[in-house]
Design a protein around this motif. Structure first.
Motif, short mmCIF file in Angstrom:
data_model
loop_
_atom_site.label_atom_id
_atom_site.label_comp_id
_atom_site.label_asym_id
_atom_site.label_seq_id
_atom_site.Cartn_x
_atom_site.Cartn_y
_atom_site.Cartn_z
N SER A 133 -10.92 -8.31 -6.63
CA SER A 133 -10.89 -7.24 -5.63
C SER A 133 -10.19 -7.76 -4.38
O SER A 133 -10.35 -8.92 -4.00
N PHE A 134 -9.42 -6.91 -3.76
CA PHE A 134 -8.67 -7.31 -2.57
C PHE A 134 -8.37 -6.07 -1.75
O PHE A 134 -8.51 -4.93 -2.21
N ILE A 135 -7.97 -6.31 -0.51
CA ILE A 135 -7.61 -5.18 0.35
C ILE A 135 -6.18 -5.36 0.85
O ILE A 135 -5.66 -6.48 0.89
N THR A 136 -5.57 -4.24 1.18
CA THR A 136 -4.28 -4.28 1.88
C THR A 136 -4.52 -3.75 3.29
O THR A 136 -5.43 -2.95 3.53
N LYS A 137 -3.70 -4.20 4.22
CA LYS A 137 -3.77 -3.70 5.59
C LYS A 137 -2.42 -3.91 6.24
O LYS A 137 -1.60 -4.70 5.77
N GLY A 146 -4.03 1.64 7.30
CA GLY A 146 -3.46 0.93 6.15
C GLY A 146 -4.45 0.15 5.33
O GLY A 146 -4.08 -0.48 4.33
N VAL A 147 -5.73 0.16 5.71
CA VAL A 147 -6.72 -0.61 4.96
C VAL A 147 -7.11 0.14 3.69
O VAL A 147 -7.57 1.28 3.74
N GLN A 148 -6.90 -0.52 2.55
CA GLN A 148 -7.23 0.06 1.24
C GLN A 148 -7.89 -1.03 0.41
O GLN A 148 -7.47 -2.19 0.44
N LEU A 149 -8.91 -0.65 -0.34
CA LEU A 149 -9.60 -1.59 -1.23
C LEU A 149 -9.15 -1.33 -2.66
O LEU A 149 -9.14 -0.18 -3.12
#
Length: 312
Positions: A133-137, A146-149
């Motif tokens: 699992s990771f996030i983008t920002k 822009g934060v997405q899991l």
């Protein structure tokens, strides 16, 4: 006459400070730096200058406010004016990469992060992260922009290829380790004059947009939980008798980077390790949470500015 000059680009986030400056009878002037003209051969007025420019300015159609503010601050500092949150603070405000490098240099733990430019490179970075699992920002963001899991590379690919992909304003997407806290909250640590004021527990159960400003709270920033009157708990709760051991390192980080007013957001994992993941040098406060404990950060800032003005 010397004044307090407030450099900003969002009147909604400045009004509470104005009220406190008026309450104390302090002379001040607002400089809205979305647009302007600067004569580099001129001399700035006498006074002190408080920078409240936000990384999220582009979301309010103030795309070049940080760049213009950078020019204004360079001019002010060239003439030895006192600038609260000057060049160093603005550099960190508009780049999470700069934040993480500065935090790490001060020995402060941050989540493992890769920076990528280009859609292909975003996928490559996620593969290199080697985490389920990771996030983008966004590198330059604010308000959780822009934060997405994601729980798979394929989900990330679908997002990038889909119509909802949100490209960052500076082109840099961060792919970051997802820190899973045992409880759905983070703590936002507020500092004024470089010293710790209080910690705010922020409920993250409804997502990552964590702006505490009253202007952000009008519609959806309070979630069903428990308030004395409504049986609903506020999204923001100031923690009493709270000063973890790592606060000393946070204060040193601010001193090393010449930042006087800021918030540092941190999250704790299941092993009790705290990770700092965001530095806000244009920090806002939630009035409902402050009323409960009787602490008022904008009043503290106004008093701090008053003292700096007297010393200037």
């Amino acid at each position: 006459m010397s004044k307090i000059y407030v450099l900003h680009e969002n009147s909604e986030w400045t009004i509470h400070l104005q009220h406190r400056l008026d309450e104390l009878g302090l002379p001040y002037e607002l400089w809205h730096l979305d647009q302007g003209l600067l004569d580099l051969s001129s001399e700035p007025p006498k006074g002190i200058f408080y920078n409240r420019i936000s990384a999220s300015s582009h979301t309010r159609d103030h795309r070049y406010a940080p760049e213009f503010t950078q020019a204004v601050i360079a001019w002010l500092e060239r003439h030895d004016r006192i600038v609260i949150n000057g060049t160093s603070a603005l550099r960190l405000e508009v780049s999470k990469v700069n934040q993480y490098m500065a935090l790490n240099k001060s020995g402060i733990e941050t989540p493992k992060t890769l920076a990528a430019v280009g859609k292909k490179q975003i996928i490559e970075a996620a593969n290199l992260l080697h985490m389920p699992s990771f996030i983008t920002k966004h590198n330059r963001a604010g308000k959780g922009q822009g934060v997405q899991l994601f729980h798979s590379i394929q989900a990330l690919q679908d997002y990038i290829d889909g119509p909802n992909f949100d490209p960052p304003i500076d082109g840099i997407t961060l792919i970051q380790q997802y820190i899973e806290s045992p409880q759905p909250f983070i703590v936002r640590h507020e500092f004024i004059a470089g010293k710790f004021l209080y910690g705010v527990k922020v409920d993250t159960s409804q997502g990552f947009q964590l702006c505490p400003a009253d202007a952000c709270s009008i519609e959806d920033m309070f979630c069903p939980t428990d308030d004395v009157r409504t049986s609903v708990k506020a999204k923001f709760e100031i923690l009493e008798n709270y000063r973890p051991a790592f606060i000393d390192s946070y204060e040193k980080f601010l001193k090393d980077n010449n930042i006087q007013i800021a918030a540092i957001e941190a999250i704790q994992d299941s092993n009790g390790i705290s990770y700092a993941y965001d530095v806000n040098t244009n920090t806002n406060y939630n009035s409902d949470a402050e009323k409960i404990v009787g602490q008022f950060a904008m009043l503290e800032i106004a008093n701090y500015l008053a003292a700096k003005l007297q010393d200037s």
